[in-house]
Design an enzyme around this catalytic site. Structure first.
Site, mmCIF file in Angstrom:
data_model
loop_
_atom_site.group_PDB
_atom_site.id
_atom_site.type_symbol
_atom_site.label_atom_id
_atom_site.label_comp_id
_atom_site.label_asym_id
_atom_site.label_seq_id
_atom_site.Cartn_x
_atom_site.Cartn_y
_atom_site.Cartn_z
ATOM 1 N N PRO A 10 0.790 -1.220 0.000
ATOM 2 C CA PRO A 10 0.000 0.000 0.000
ATOM 3 C C PRO A 10 0.833 1.285 0.000
ATOM 4 O O PRO A 10 1.881 1.350 0.634
ATOM 5 C CB PRO A 10 -0.813 -0.101 1.298
ATOM 6 C CG PRO A 10 -0.092 -1.084 2.140
ATOM 7 C CD PRO A 10 0.562 -2.038 1.192
ATOM 8 N N ASN A 11 0.321 2.251 -0.740
ATOM 9 C CA ASN A 11 0.856 3.620 -0.822
ATOM 10 C C ASN A 11 2.150 3.734 -1.619
ATOM 11 O O ASN A 11 2.626 4.839 -1.855
ATOM 12 C CB ASN A 11 1.060 4.224 0.589
ATOM 13 C CG ASN A 11 -0.236 4.294 1.352
ATOM 14 O OD1 ASN A 11 -1.218 4.822 0.834
ATOM 15 N ND2 ASN A 11 -0.286 3.744 2.545
ATOM 16 N N ARG A 18 4.939 11.147 -2.266
ATOM 17 C CA ARG A 18 4.733 10.802 -0.870
ATOM 18 C C ARG A 18 5.991 11.060 -0.034
ATOM 19 O O ARG A 18 7.051 10.511 -0.338
ATOM 20 C CB ARG A 18 4.412 9.309 -0.852
ATOM 21 C CG ARG A 18 4.294 8.701 0.486
ATOM 22 C CD ARG A 18 4.233 7.189 0.375
ATOM 23 N NE ARG A 18 4.005 6.655 1.690
ATOM 24 C CZ ARG A 18 4.297 5.431 2.058
ATOM 25 N NH1 ARG A 18 4.808 4.582 1.186
ATOM 26 N NH2 ARG A 18 4.072 5.036 3.278
ATOM 27 N N TYR A 23 11.260 9.169 1.390
ATOM 28 C CA TYR A 23 11.331 8.184 0.300
ATOM 29 C C TYR A 23 12.009 8.707 -0.964
ATOM 30 O O TYR A 23 12.184 7.954 -1.919
ATOM 31 C CB TYR A 23 9.909 7.686 -0.033
ATOM 32 C CG TYR A 23 9.252 6.999 1.138
ATOM 33 C CD1 TYR A 23 9.758 5.808 1.642
ATOM 34 C CD2 TYR A 23 8.125 7.550 1.756
ATOM 35 C CE1 TYR A 23 9.165 5.172 2.724
ATOM 36 C CE2 TYR A 23 7.528 6.926 2.844
ATOM 37 C CZ TYR A 23 8.052 5.743 3.317
ATOM 38 O OH TYR A 23 7.474 5.123 4.393
ATOM 39 N N ASN A 74 8.013 -5.550 -0.882
ATOM 40 C CA ASN A 74 7.941 -4.417 0.028
ATOM 41 C C ASN A 74 6.473 -4.314 0.404
ATOM 42 O O ASN A 74 5.665 -3.806 -0.386
ATOM 43 C CB ASN A 74 8.424 -3.123 -0.633
ATOM 44 C CG ASN A 74 8.376 -1.958 0.353
ATOM 45 O OD1 ASN A 74 7.869 -2.075 1.466
ATOM 46 N ND2 ASN A 74 8.907 -0.812 -0.081
ATOM 47 N N ALA A 77 3.124 -0.619 4.799
ATOM 48 C CA ALA A 77 2.637 -0.635 6.184
ATOM 49 C C ALA A 77 2.150 -2.018 6.618
ATOM 50 O O ALA A 77 2.137 -2.327 7.820
ATOM 51 C CB ALA A 77 1.525 0.391 6.348
ATOM 52 N N GLU A 98 12.567 -9.573 1.810
ATOM 53 C CA GLU A 98 11.794 -8.389 2.224
ATOM 54 C C GLU A 98 12.652 -7.148 2.004
ATOM 55 O O GLU A 98 13.829 -7.141 2.385
ATOM 56 C CB GLU A 98 11.463 -8.542 3.714
ATOM 57 C CG GLU A 98 10.806 -7.323 4.325
ATOM 58 C CD GLU A 98 10.605 -7.473 5.841
ATOM 59 O OE1 GLU A 98 10.963 -8.525 6.411
ATOM 60 O OE2 GLU A 98 10.104 -6.507 6.428
ATOM 61 N N HIS A 100 12.783 -2.642 2.075
ATOM 62 C CA HIS A 100 12.198 -1.344 2.419
ATOM 63 C C HIS A 100 13.101 -0.249 1.897
ATOM 64 O O HIS A 100 14.335 -0.360 1.994
ATOM 65 C CB HIS A 100 12.053 -1.194 3.937
ATOM 66 C CG HIS A 100 11.160 -2.235 4.522
ATOM 67 N ND1 HIS A 100 9.797 -2.177 4.411
ATOM 68 C CD2 HIS A 100 11.446 -3.391 5.164
ATOM 69 C CE1 HIS A 100 9.273 -3.247 4.969
ATOM 70 N NE2 HIS A 100 10.249 -4.014 5.427
ATOM 71 N N ARG A 107 13.220 4.633 12.341
ATOM 72 C CA ARG A 107 11.981 5.414 12.301
ATOM 73 C C ARG A 107 11.140 5.125 13.560
ATOM 74 O O ARG A 107 11.651 4.644 14.554
ATOM 75 C CB ARG A 107 11.255 5.104 10.997
ATOM 76 C CG ARG A 107 12.105 5.484 9.770
ATOM 77 C CD ARG A 107 11.364 5.260 8.477
ATOM 78 N NE ARG A 107 10.175 6.113 8.402
ATOM 79 C CZ ARG A 107 9.206 5.932 7.505
ATOM 80 N NH1 ARG A 107 9.301 4.952 6.613
ATOM 81 N NH2 ARG A 107 8.161 6.729 7.495
HETATM 82 C C1 DQA Z 1 8.273 1.113 3.793
HETATM 83 C C2 DQA Z 1 8.362 1.345 5.310
HETATM 84 C C3 DQA Z 1 7.008 1.164 5.957
HETATM 85 O O1 DQA Z 1 7.093 1.398 7.365
HETATM 86 C C4 DQA Z 1 6.003 2.134 5.380
HETATM 87 O O2 DQA Z 1 4.720 1.913 5.921
HETATM 88 C C5 DQA Z 1 5.961 2.085 3.882
HETATM 89 C C6 DQA Z 1 7.222 2.014 3.151
HETATM 90 C C7 DQA Z 1 9.620 1.427 3.073
HETATM 91 O O3 DQA Z 1 9.776 0.987 1.942
HETATM 92 O O4 DQA Z 1 10.477 2.119 3.644
HETATM 93 O O5 DQA Z 1 4.903 2.190 3.273
HETATM 94 O O6 DQA Z 1 7.961 -0.243 3.554
#
Ligand code: DQA
Length: 148
Positions: A10-11, A18, A23, A74, A77, A98, A100, A107
């Site tokens: 998501p997102n 964003r 990011y 990835n 959240a 995994e 990120h 964070r």
């Molecule tokens: C994320 C880190 C997560 O905590 C966050 O909710 C994201 C992006 C990252 O790629 O740094 O959506 O997965």
């Protein structure tokens, strides 16, 4: 030829707009293009999916059993909340890396726990778009070594 499923949660479709301070300005399209170039260089096939919906990600993970040998994810959240995604990865038993963009351990505290980490081969966190490239190299390296 190995086939890898790349999942964005998501997102991540909002990358570029964003929270650029966290990011950066890279977009998801930029990342996908870099992944496709790297896949070609590594001699593997990738299938890419982004979804804001947990169940769609779970269904995609289930589809790996007969189509893909590895997963690069990835989960955004959902990393910190989703027992369902963790159980799907564990259930299909396909090697998973995994990734990120940000270093989740630098964070907020709620980002420090990953439900996915215990069922993944490993995690790459904090290298921006390069986390994905390093993650793709890691999963391909793992599959090649396992095969040989
Ligand atoms: C994320 C880190 C997560 O905590 C966050 O909710 C994201 C992006 C990252 O790629 O740094 O959506 O997965």
């Amino acid at each position: 030829m190995f086939s890898i499923l790349v999942l964005h949660g998501p997102n991540l479709n909002l990358l570029g707009l964003r929270e650029p301070g966290i990011y950066g300005s890279v977009t998801l399209d930029n990342i996908n293009r870099l992944l496709e170039q790297e896949a070609e260089a590594l001699g593997v096939k990738i299938s890419i999916l982004q979804s804001n919906h947990e169940g769609v990600l779970v269904d995609a993970i289930h589809s790996t059993s007969d189509q893909h040998q590895g997963i690069l994810i990835n989960a955004g959240a959902y990393t910190h909340t989703s027992v369902a995604i963790r159980d799907a990865i564990s259930g299909v038993n396909i090697p998973t890396v995994e990734v990120h963009l940000s270093n989740i351990y630098r964070r907020e505290e709620f980002r420090h726990h990953s439900f996915i980490a215990p069922v993944a081969i490993g995690q790459i966190s904090g290298f921006g778009k390069d986390s994905y490239i390093l993650g793709l190299k890691a999963i391909v390296n793992y599959l090649q070594n396992r095969g040989g």
